[in-house]
Design a protein around this motif. Structure first.
Motif, PDB file in Angstrom:
ATOM      1  N   THR A   1       0.830  -1.210   0.000  1.00  0.00           N
ATOM      2  CA  THR A   1       0.000   0.000   0.000  1.00  0.00           C
ATOM      3  C   THR A   1       0.864   1.259   0.000  1.00  0.00           C
ATOM      4  OG1 THR A   1      -1.712  -1.160   1.196  1.00  0.00           O
ATOM      5  CG2 THR A   1      -1.778   1.242   1.267  1.00  0.00           C
ATOM      6  N   CYS A   2       1.891   1.244   0.833  1.00  0.00           N
ATOM      7  CA  CYS A   2       2.798   2.395   0.897  1.00  0.00           C
ATOM      8  C   CYS A   2       3.408   2.674  -0.471  1.00  0.00           C
ATOM      9  CB  CYS A   2       3.937   2.107   1.875  1.00  0.00           C
ATOM     10  SG  CYS A   2       3.523   2.438   3.570  1.00  0.00           S
ATOM     11  N   MET A   3       3.764   1.612  -1.173  1.00  0.00           N
ATOM     12  CA  MET A   3       4.435   1.768  -2.452  1.00  0.00           C
ATOM     13  C   MET A   3       3.463   2.119  -3.576  1.00  0.00           C
ATOM     14  SD  MET A   3       7.452   1.496  -1.857  1.00  0.00           S
ATOM     15  CE  MET A   3       8.704   0.866  -0.786  1.00  0.00           C
ATOM     16  N   GLY A   4       2.160   1.927  -3.319  1.00  0.00           N
ATOM     17  CA  GLY A   4       1.147   2.150  -4.355  1.00  0.00           C
ATOM     18  C   GLY A   4       1.207   3.538  -4.963  1.00  0.00           C
ATOM     19  N   GLY A   5       1.494   4.536  -4.126  1.00  0.00           N
ATOM     20  CA  GLY A   5       1.523   5.916  -4.618  1.00  0.00           C
ATOM     21  C   GLY A   5       2.587   6.115  -5.663  1.00  0.00           C
ATOM     22  N   ARG A   6       3.805   5.728  -5.289  1.00  0.00           N
ATOM     23  CA  ARG A   6       4.920   5.884  -6.208  1.00  0.00           C
ATOM     24  C   ARG A   6       4.730   5.037  -7.471  1.00  0.00           C
ATOM     25  NH1 ARG A   6      10.496   6.928  -6.487  1.00  0.00           N
ATOM     26  NH2 ARG A   6       9.984   8.875  -5.524  1.00  0.00           N
ATOM     27  N   ALA A   7       4.206   3.828  -7.286  1.00  0.00           N
ATOM     28  CA  ALA A   7       4.008   2.924  -8.421  1.00  0.00           C
ATOM     29  C   ALA A   7       3.044   3.539  -9.439  1.00  0.00           C
ATOM     30  CB  ALA A   7       3.481   1.584  -7.928  1.00  0.00           C
ATOM     31  N   ALA A   8       1.976   4.157  -8.935  1.00  0.00           N
ATOM     32  CA  ALA A   8       1.003   4.780  -9.836  1.00  0.00           C
ATOM     33  C   ALA A   8       1.654   5.914 -10.611  1.00  0.00           C
ATOM     34  CB  ALA A   8      -0.189   5.293  -9.032  1.00  0.00           C
ATOM     35  N   GLU A   9       2.479   6.699  -9.928  1.00  0.00           N
ATOM     36  CA  GLU A   9       3.158   7.806 -10.613  1.00  0.00           C
ATOM     37  C   GLU A   9       4.002   7.286 -11.769  1.00  0.00           C
ATOM     38  OE1 GLU A   9       5.481  10.473  -8.154  1.00  0.00           O
ATOM     39  OE2 GLU A   9       3.988  10.351  -6.561  1.00  0.00           O
ATOM     40  N   GLU A  10       4.768   6.252 -11.464  1.00  0.00           N
ATOM     41  CA  GLU A  10       5.690   5.756 -12.487  1.00  0.00           C
ATOM     42  C   GLU A  10       4.934   5.158 -13.671  1.00  0.00           C
ATOM     43  OE1 GLU A  10       8.691   2.863 -11.305  1.00  0.00           O
ATOM     44  OE2 GLU A  10       9.288   2.834 -13.406  1.00  0.00           O
ATOM     45  N   LEU A  11       3.881   4.450 -13.317  1.00  0.00           N
ATOM     46  CA  LEU A  11       3.083   3.772 -14.339  1.00  0.00           C
ATOM     47  C   LEU A  11       2.447   4.764 -15.305  1.00  0.00           C
ATOM     48  CD1 LEU A  11       2.801   0.720 -14.155  1.00  0.00           C
ATOM     49  CD2 LEU A  11       0.462   1.064 -13.350  1.00  0.00           C
ATOM     50  N   VAL A  12       1.878   5.832 -14.756  1.00  0.00           N
ATOM     51  CA  VAL A  12       1.090   6.749 -15.567  1.00  0.00           C
ATOM     52  C   VAL A  12       1.957   7.823 -16.210  1.00  0.00           C
ATOM     53  CG1 VAL A  12      -0.827   8.388 -15.524  1.00  0.00           C
ATOM     54  CG2 VAL A  12      -0.915   6.308 -14.134  1.00  0.00           C
ATOM     55  N   PHE A  13       2.877   8.384 -15.434  1.00  0.00           N
ATOM     56  CA  PHE A  13       3.617   9.538 -15.946  1.00  0.00           C
ATOM     57  C   PHE A  13       5.024   9.183 -16.403  1.00  0.00           C
ATOM     58  CE2 PHE A  13       0.502  10.909 -12.833  1.00  0.00           C
ATOM     59  CZ  PHE A  13      -0.232  11.817 -13.574  1.00  0.00           C
ATOM     60  N   GLU A  14       5.398   7.943 -16.195  1.00  0.00           N
ATOM     61  CA  GLU A  14       6.732   7.462 -16.556  1.00  0.00           C
ATOM     62  C   GLU A  14       7.844   8.304 -15.955  1.00  0.00           C
ATOM     63  OE1 GLU A  14       6.363   7.102 -20.707  1.00  0.00           O
ATOM     64  OE2 GLU A  14       5.290   5.201 -20.553  1.00  0.00           O
ATOM     65  N   THR A  15       7.524   8.935 -14.868  1.00  0.00           N
ATOM     66  CA  THR A  15       8.552   9.660 -14.117  1.00  0.00           C
ATOM     67  C   THR A  15       8.108   9.628 -12.666  1.00  0.00           C
ATOM     68  OG1 THR A  15       9.607  11.776 -13.751  1.00  0.00           O
ATOM     69  CG2 THR A  15       7.381  11.857 -14.586  1.00  0.00           C
TER      70      THR A  15
ATOM     71  N   GLU B   1       7.474  -3.816  -6.678  1.00  0.00           N
ATOM     72  CA  GLU B   1       7.140  -4.567  -7.885  1.00  0.00           C
ATOM     73  C   GLU B   1       5.707  -5.080  -7.807  1.00  0.00           C
ATOM     74  OE1 GLU B   1       8.829  -4.534 -10.510  1.00  0.00           O
ATOM     75  OE2 GLU B   1      10.551  -3.553  -9.573  1.00  0.00           O
ATOM     76  N   LYS B   2       5.339  -5.537  -6.616  1.00  0.00           N
ATOM     77  CA  LYS B   2       3.998  -6.083  -6.452  1.00  0.00           C
ATOM     78  C   LYS B   2       2.952  -4.980  -6.639  1.00  0.00           C
ATOM     79  CE  LYS B   2       1.239  -9.131  -3.658  1.00  0.00           C
ATOM     80  NZ  LYS B   2       0.878  -9.408  -2.271  1.00  0.00           N
ATOM     81  N   ALA B   3       3.244  -3.816  -6.058  1.00  0.00           N
ATOM     82  CA  ALA B   3       2.308  -2.703  -6.185  1.00  0.00           C
ATOM     83  C   ALA B   3       2.150  -2.319  -7.648  1.00  0.00           C
ATOM     84  CB  ALA B   3       2.810  -1.510  -5.368  1.00  0.00           C
ATOM     85  N   LYS B   4       3.275  -2.286  -8.355  1.00  0.00           N
ATOM     86  CA  LYS B   4       3.226  -1.887  -9.756  1.00  0.00           C
ATOM     87  C   LYS B   4       2.405  -2.887 -10.573  1.00  0.00           C
ATOM     88  CE  LYS B   4       6.871  -0.803 -12.480  1.00  0.00           C
ATOM     89  NZ  LYS B   4       8.281  -0.398 -12.693  1.00  0.00           N
ATOM     90  N   LYS B   5       2.620  -4.137 -10.266  1.00  0.00           N
ATOM     91  CA  LYS B   5       1.906  -5.184 -10.998  1.00  0.00           C
ATOM     92  C   LYS B   5       0.394  -5.070 -10.741  1.00  0.00           C
ATOM     93  CE  LYS B   5       1.866 -10.170 -11.270  1.00  0.00           C
ATOM     94  NZ  LYS B   5       1.492 -10.749  -9.986  1.00  0.00           N
ATOM     95  N   LEU B   6       0.050  -4.889  -9.480  1.00  0.00           N
ATOM     96  CA  LEU B   6      -1.365  -4.768  -9.118  1.00  0.00           C
ATOM     97  C   LEU B   6      -2.024  -3.623  -9.867  1.00  0.00           C
ATOM     98  CD1 LEU B   6      -1.612  -5.207  -5.247  1.00  0.00           C
ATOM     99  CD2 LEU B   6      -2.789  -6.553  -6.990  1.00  0.00           C
ATOM    100  N   LEU B   7      -1.368  -2.490  -9.898  1.00  0.00           N
ATOM    101  CA  LEU B   7      -1.960  -1.310 -10.521  1.00  0.00           C
ATOM    102  C   LEU B   7      -1.998  -1.448 -12.041  1.00  0.00           C
ATOM    103  CD1 LEU B   7      -0.435   1.527  -8.328  1.00  0.00           C
ATOM    104  CD2 LEU B   7      -2.688   0.483  -8.171  1.00  0.00           C
TER     105      LEU B   7
END
Ligand code: ADP
Ligand code: MG
Ligand code: ZN
Length: 631
Positions: free
Chosen positions: A492-506, A577-583
């Protein structure tokens, strides 16, 4: 006149009666005395215009009719000549007095003005004494004035007890005012009984308890409990903070302790309360080198506690949130042998505390204090009291006559997260990033069934610096956390950063808090909870303090520490990695909810779950398959 009562941060000691007044008196004294000194010098300065002459010369002057006036000054004749060499200053002569009977007729004959000697009165004698002492008095005053400025007790006030200032005849606080903390109250009831009728215990031959130590995190009501004991027993309450004993001069603290106990014995039965006792009670064999003043004070305290007669119902209560630093001598039987733990309140305790404080305010029928209690896990009494007050202020602000449930929830957010920053405007781009970040957290929570449901998501910035946050409330009170739950929390903690990377690629700086929190949690898993396979059950770190979160100490070699870091890094990486995969798998969900949030700024958990379930059911089949495939 001890005017150096520094304001106590605790705010508990507002019953002090003395104020900083004597400074005006001191100032007047200085002004007047300097005035007198000036006069003194002016007066003695005209002595220089007087010249000694022989008695013969005086008689000669008289015969030559040169004398205008003679004055008997007691030991000499002061002679004013008729002709003055200078016009502006009066010039005089003086000569010793002799037994000369012929002088008086001669003065008469020459028609000289005679001024007889006036015997010194007591008054003038006193003036002379004062004048001769004046310089000393002045030096003394200036010195003590400076001392006071420097924060000492002042020369005259050194060692004076402050105890009298802090005495409360009746605290007016009872156990009813302290909610929760049932165990602590139970132990204290005994003390109240001792104070009520010590005779009963003495007759049987039981030793009266001398002291009890209240330990617990800040804000849990230790000071309040001590007052309640005094209030229940209807005895006077002496209170001093440990830091009040520590002064610039060695020995002052000790004499203060002596005075305090002398005063207390006179008022027995009574309660002596020493708040934050760790200020003086720190272990004496500290490696940093001793502190003479503190040690003397502590020794005096120990001696005083031993000195109580058995029939003197004087009980010393002390409070601290750092029991582990206390000197062993304080804790042995006959001193603070009873240790009363004042814990963070549990669910029921929090509800009770809220009820106690809610009595002072008006609530409407929507209020459900149990919900607030559930949402405020970890909060202490002081936080909850603050929350109720904040809610009352919010209700007034909105023009309501009574507090409603929403006020309470808002107040909770204010206390935990700071106030809303209404005028801070984020750019469209930033709002988008914050929105995705927060939804990333919330979605990661919702996608792992081990995590708590979300209550609210918002992108309204707060004064605490948060640009947005996800409010989670547990369904029930939790005392333990399983490994699975901690892992879910990390994702959950990592979810925020993972979403940023996924969507904005930065990535942005917005994840700093999350990273810190996750790292702390992962470190604790490895070093304290024995939850890593690599290190097993080895305790690699111990907490420095039971009740304050001020860090931990490593108990392992440097090599181990390095591999601990590597292990933490691995855990964090896996979680990310898990957060990124989930999102990634739920990208449409992420997009839709984030869009909705950008538009609304704040969405409730219900709205969130609605969108979540709708999308899940639309393409549930598809994800199911993919998940199986991925495994
Ligand atoms: P401590 O001395 O443990 O740091 P205090 O006794 O000074 O905490 O508590 C601060 C305030 O918090 C109290 O004045 C009271 O209003 C509130 N409070 C704390 N604990 C409780 C409790 N158990 N019941 C009711 N009020 C409490
Ligand atoms: Mg306190
Ligand atoms: Zn975050």
């Amino acid at each position: 006149m001890d005017n150096n009562t520094t304001p106590n941060q605790n705010g508990d000691n507002h019953h002090k009666k003395q104020k900083n007044k004597p400074n005006l008196g001191l100032f007047l004294f200085l002004v007047i005395s300097s005035f007198i000194i000036m006069n003194y010098f002016m007066k003695s300065s005209d002595d220089g215009k007087s010249k000694e002459i022989t008695y013969d010369a005086f008689i000669d002057m008289l015969e030559e009719d040169k004398v205008d006036k003679v004055e008997d000054t007691g030991l000499t004749w002061k002679i004013t000549p008729k002709t003055q060499p200078l016009e502006e200053v009066e010039f005089t002569y003086y000569t010793g007095k002799m037994n000369d009977d012929a002088l008086l007729p001669m003065l008469r004959e020459k028609d000289v003005e005679i001024q007889p000697y006036i015997q010194d009165t007591i008054g003038t004698l006193i003036w002379e004494i004062v004048w001769s002492l004046l310089p000393f008095i002045l030096i003394f005053t200036v010195f003590s004035f400076m001392m006071r400025k420097m924060g000492g007790g002042g020369v005259m006030g050194v060692g004076k007890s402050k105890a009298k200032v802090y005495i409360e005849k009746e605290t007016g606080v009872t156990f009813k005012d302290v909610a929760g903390e049932e165990e602590a109250k139970e132990s204290l009831v005994e003390i109240v009984d001792f104070l009520h009728n010590p005779q009963k215990y003495v007759e049987i031959g039981a030793k009266l308890p001398k002291g009890a130590l209240l330990v617990g995190p800040p804000g849990t009501g230790k000071t309040l409990l001590a007052k309640a004991v005094a209030g229940e027993a209807h005895v006077p309450f002496f209170s001093l903070a440990g830091s009040d004993f520590v002064e610039m001069f060695v020995g002052v603290g000790a004499s203060r302790v002596r005075d305090l106990f002398e005063e207390a014995k006179r008022h027995a039965p009574c309660i002596v309360f020493i708040d934050e006792i760790d200020a003086i009670g720190k272990s004496r064999d500290s490696r940093m080198g001793g502190n003479d003043e503190r040690e003397q004070t502590l020794n005096q305290l120990l001696a005083e506690m031993d000195g109580f007669e058995n029939n003197q119902a004087c009980i010393v209560l002390a409070a601290t949130n750092r029991p582990e630093v206390l000197d062993q001598a304080l804790l042995r039987p006959g001193r603070f042998d009873r240790r009363i733990i004042v814990e963070r309140p549990d669910l029921k305790g929090r509800e009770d505390i809220l009820k106690v404080h809610a009595k002072r305010v008006k609530l409407d029928e929507t209020v459900k204090l149990d919900e607030i209690a559930l949402a405020t896990s970890g909060a202490v009494g002081a936080d909850l009291a603050n929350m109720i007050n904040e809610a009352a202020i919010l209700a007034v602000k909105h023009g309501r006559a009574a507090i409603c449930q929403k006020d309470l929830f808002d107040a909770m957010e204010v206390v935990l997260m700071g106030k809303e920053k209404k005028n801070k405007i984020l750019s469209t781009e930033e709002r988008k990033i914050v929105s995705y970040h927060e939804v990333g957290h919330a979605l990661a929570t919702a996608l792992q069934k081990d995590s708590e449901p979300v209550q609210k998501i918002t992108i309204v910035p707060r004064t605490s610096g948060a640009l947005g946050y996800v409010l989670q409330t547990p369904e029930e009170e939790k005392n333990l956390m399983s490994k699975k739950e901690i892992e879910a929390r990390l994702v959950t903690c990592m979810g925020g950063r993972a979403a940023e990377e996924l969507v904005f690629e930065t990535v942005t700086t917005g994840a700093a808090q999350d990273i810190q929190q996750a790292t702390r949690l992962a470190r604790a898993m490895v070093t304290q909870y024995g939850m890593s396979e690599k290190f097993g059950l080895m305790g690699l770190e111990s907490r420095e303090s039971m009740y304050l979160d001020n860090g931990t100490v490593l108990n392992c070699s440097d090599e181990t520490a390095a591999s601990v870091d590597a292990e933490i890094m691995r855990i964090l990486k896996e979680s990310y990695e898990k957060a990124k995969k989930l999102l990634e798998e739920n990208r449409d969900c992420l997009d839709q909810i984030a869009e909705f949030l950008i538009e609304k700024e704040t969405i409730t958990g219900k709205e969130f779950m609605e969108i979540f379930h709708r999308i899940k059911s639309e393409d549930g089949e598809y994800h199911q398959e993919e998940l199986i495939f991925a495994e």
